[in-house]
Design a protein around this motif. Structure first.
Motif: not given
Lengths: 510, 143
Positions: A354-383
């Motif tokens: 839901a958070l990823a869709e909010r920042v980047a739209g429904p598709g996930y083939r975008k690239g380069g979001h780790l730098g801007l949203y490191p904590w989102l990346g951490a949450g995704y990695f754990t799950a």
């Protein structure tokens, strides 16, 4: 007032009050307070039942099997506790997410309208149906609980009236109506055959009735209904497109809890009422292997966040049903632990989506979001680690226990399903890592920072902490699952607790 | 009677399944209703082990008819009535949005890029300003 009635009555009261409250801030407050109270009641039930106690409440003092009995054994307690924690998180997340745009590029108007037109109230009615399904000890009351849950879910799925909602919602409603028709006619036929609707009483009468082709047909029909709700292959075709269409918080709760209500009903029917129907159980076990593979392949094929996660949910249902219908106590214990783990994992994944869709739209083939949203990346990695079953997460513990139980019990079919489980694990790993590579890694000029509301990220962090605590407290939790599975193995304790001979009217009656 | 009611239930459910498999939304909804009628008759039959004619009133001599299946049917009727109404509204709304009532055309319709923005409720004036003033502006962070 018996505590068993509270998880049903509190959401009913809360939902009704919410329809009257006019300010959205007040609605948020009321919904959160009601869910917190429901959670307190559920945790009380869970803590008491996880030590082996079985609580009952005879409605209106009609002693079982004549009245409706609410029963809480260990399985009920475990599910009630977990799902109400997730319910509270859902309410909190919805309170924030329904004030913001659902996806990047859209306005917040649609979500605000959804909130104004009763999304919070419908959520409470949904929780009422879910809690009632877990608590009821009556087959027809289970049908009513399913209907309460489903009608609320129709409302939540359709609220907003966008084209995908109408299209997928229509399929969802029709499929569930047909399944409900089969359910109600099966309940009627069970009554016609054994003359009771109380599940504990049915269990005793079917045991006395002995093996019969009619009993097998009834067990098969119930399995068909519950497998449709649980999205077991090939009956789960409706799920992967339907769950991504409602608002984010709602689809997280749908995926994490609603499918598990189907699994709960399967578990309850086949441990209590039809423990002797091995052919049906074996069919479900074989289908579970296919469910895993289909889920994992679908997760690879999908290019949108929540669509991929919905397929990952189907895969986790496969593991769950495989463990539960393996036919050994170890398998059941592993499945119960996997149940808690999978509810938490899927919930976190949907919140992250839901958070990823909010920042980047429904598709996930975008690239380069780790730098801007490191904590989102951490949450995704754990799950993602927990989903695929890699250490040190709870997913590893659950899948290791499942595989050990399957291979330990031996047999050709068990080995085949265990192989499917390993292959599915690898496919899920590929699917999860591809989302990681395509969304978080890489470089992209198109990445703009969109603020994530603090409240939404706070709830996501809380859900992730919950997921980690499933691993951190694996010891006591696994021991509790072991107690529950030994309680489920012989249904004698359950029946004795419900069918008290010449019981005096209970305190919960008034 | 012994054969008529089971036959009726079978025909109703059969016709319902046939209609559910058709491509027009309205026929599909009629099919769902027919299935629920057939199911209700099937439940009624489940209560009739042998012929028992007396209603369950204590001043009458037995053997009594079993009242429970009728209570079950009553519940099922109410639920199917409500869900049929919901389905009809849903079909109407889908027709208004897409201009088609054909299942396949509905399924092939691509998702819109932007959601439609027509929301107002004349009966609840307190709701509209709350939505209206927020306009389409995204608040940054938590208000």
């Amino acid at each position: 007032m018996n505590v068993l009635t509270l998880p049903v009555l509190l959401p009913l009261l809360g939902g009704s009050v919410l329809l009257l409250v006019r300010r959205s801030g007040a609605r948020r407050l009321v919904a959160s307070a009601v869910s917190a109270l429901t959670l307190a009641a559920s945790l009380d039930i869970a803590l008491r039942t996880l030590h082996g106690e079985i609580l009952t409440a005879q409605m209106a003092a009609w002693a079982a099997p004549f009245g409706i009995t609410l029963v809480a054994d260990g399985l009920t307690g475990l599910l009630l506790g977990t799902s109400n924690v997730l319910a509270l998180l859902t309410v909190l997340f919805a309170g924030s997410s329904l004030r913001h745009a659902p996806v990047r590029g859209a306005g917040s108007l649609l979500n605000r309208a959804r909130e104004a037109f009763g999304a919070q109230a419908l959520l409470q009615f949904l929780f009422m149906g879910v809690n009632m399904s877990f608590l009821t000890g009556d087959l027809f009351n289970l049908f009513v609980a399913f209907e309460v849950m489903l009608v609320a879910s129709y409302g939540l799925l359709l609220l907003g009236g966008e084209l995908p909602q109408l299209r997928e919602g229509f399929k969802y409603v029709v499929i569930n109506l047909v399944a409900s028709s089969v359910f109600v006619v099966t309940a009627g036929m069970v009554y016609g055959l054994v003359g009771s609707l109380n599940m504990a009483d049915i269990a005793g009468r079917i045991a006395a009735h002995g093996g019969d082709v009619r009993v097998t047909v009834l067990a098969g029909l119930l399995a068909l209904v519950f497998a449709t709700k649980a999205a077991v292959f090939p009956l789960g075709f409706w799920l992967p497109n339907a769950y991504p269409v409602p608002p984010a918080a709602v689809s997280a709760f749908f995926a994490a809890v609603l499918t598990k209500v189907g699994v709960y009903a399967l578990l309850r029917s086949f441990t209590l009422m039809f423990p002797g129907e091995h052919a049906v159980a074996l069919t479900l076990f074989a289908l579970a292997g296919l469910t895993m593979l289909v889920g994992a392949l679908g997760a690879i094929a999908r290019r949108r966040w929540r669509h991929a996660m919905a397929f990952a949910n189907v895969a986790s249902i496969g593991y769950l049903v495989a463990g539960a219908f393996m036919g050994t106590r170890d398998g059941m214990t592993a499945a119960l632990y996997y149940l808690v783990n999978s509810m938490a994992v899927i919930f976190v994944l949907f919140l992250v989506a839901a958070l990823a869709e909010r920042v980047a739209g429904p598709g996930y083939r975008k690239g380069g979001h780790l730098g801007l949203y490191p904590w989102l990346g951490a949450g995704y990695f754990t799950a993602a680690l927990a989903l695929t079953g890699l250490p040190p997460t709870s997913g590893f513990i659950a899948k290791y226990a499942l595989l050990r139980a399957m291979l330990g019990a031996g047999g050709g079919l068990r080995t085949a399903v265990a192989t499917a489980a390993v292959v599915t694990g690898l496919l899920l790993l590929y699917a999860a890592m591809r989302v990681w590579r395509e969304f978080f890694w890489g470089e992209s000029d198109a990445v703009h920072h969109v603020a994530i509301p603090r409240f939404m990220s706070g709830v996501t962090v809380a859900a992730t902490v919950l997921l980690l605590s499933v691993a951190a407290f694996a010891g006591p939790l696994y021991a509790a699952c072991g107690r529950i599975s030994s309680q489920l193995e012989g249904n004698a304790a359950y029946r004795a607790a419900v069918l008290v001979p010449n019981a005096p009217p209970r305190e919960g009656a008034h | 009677m012994e054969l008529l009611l089971p036959l009726l239930a079978a025909v109703l459910i059969g016709a319902g399944v046939y209609l559910v498999l058709s491509r027009a939304l309205i026929r599909l909804i009629l099919g769902v209703s027919l299935i629920s009628y057939g199911v209700n008759i099937a439940i009624l039959l489940a209560g009739e082990g042998e012929r028992r004619d007396a209603p369950p009133l204590l001043q009458l001599p037995g053997p009594y008819n079993d009242p429970l299946p009728q209570a079950l049917i009553l519940t099922a009727i109410v639920i199917s009535f409500a869900t049929t109404a919901l389905l009809l509204v849903l079909a109407l709304r889908a027709y208004q949005v897409t201009g088609t009532d054909h299942v396949q055309e509905l399924a092939d319709r691509p998702d819109p890029v932007r959601p439609p923005v027509v929301y107002a409720d004349p009966e609840h004036p307190s709701v509209s300003p709350e939505i209206g003033t927020a306009a389409d502006v995204e608040p940054e962070g938590e208000a």
